[in-house]
Design a protein around this motif. Structure first.
Motif, PDB file in Angstrom:
ATOM      1  N   CYS A 104       0.837  -1.192   0.000  1.00  0.00           N
ATOM      2  CA  CYS A 104       0.000   0.000   0.000  1.00  0.00           C
ATOM      3  C   CYS A 104       0.874   1.245   0.000  1.00  0.00           C
ATOM      4  O   CYS A 104       2.000   1.237   0.472  1.00  0.00           O
ATOM      5  N   ASN A 105       0.322   2.281  -0.522  1.00  0.00           N
ATOM      6  CA  ASN A 105       0.995   3.556  -0.606  1.00  0.00           C
ATOM      7  C   ASN A 105       0.413   4.452   0.481  1.00  0.00           C
ATOM      8  O   ASN A 105      -0.787   4.718   0.479  1.00  0.00           O
ATOM      9  N   MET A 165      -3.465   5.880   0.939  1.00  0.00           N
ATOM     10  CA  MET A 165      -4.300   5.611   2.104  1.00  0.00           C
ATOM     11  C   MET A 165      -4.799   6.916   2.713  1.00  0.00           C
ATOM     12  O   MET A 165      -5.963   7.025   3.099  1.00  0.00           O
TER      13      MET A 165
END
Length: 52
Positions: free
Chosen positions: A33-34, A38
């Motif tokens: 995830c970045n 988020m």
């Protein structure tokens, strides 16, 4: 995840340097995830802000 510049399809130099220092390959296309992605999620609500 992608570490490439969408305009050039090349890795950003910062990521190249970072992963080279770690002596591992850039995890291009791996699950993850970045944090900025988020943070922009419309379902998250800011509950507190820290200030200096």
């Amino acid at each position: 995840m992608t570490f490439k510049d969408p305009k050039t399809n090349q890795f950003h130099e910062g990521w190249v340097s970072h992963y080279k220092a770690l002596n591992i390959e850039i995890p291009e296309g791996k699950l993850g995830c970045n944090p900025n992605g988020m943070a922009n999620n419309k379902h998250l609500i800011l509950v507190e802000s820290f200030r200096n």
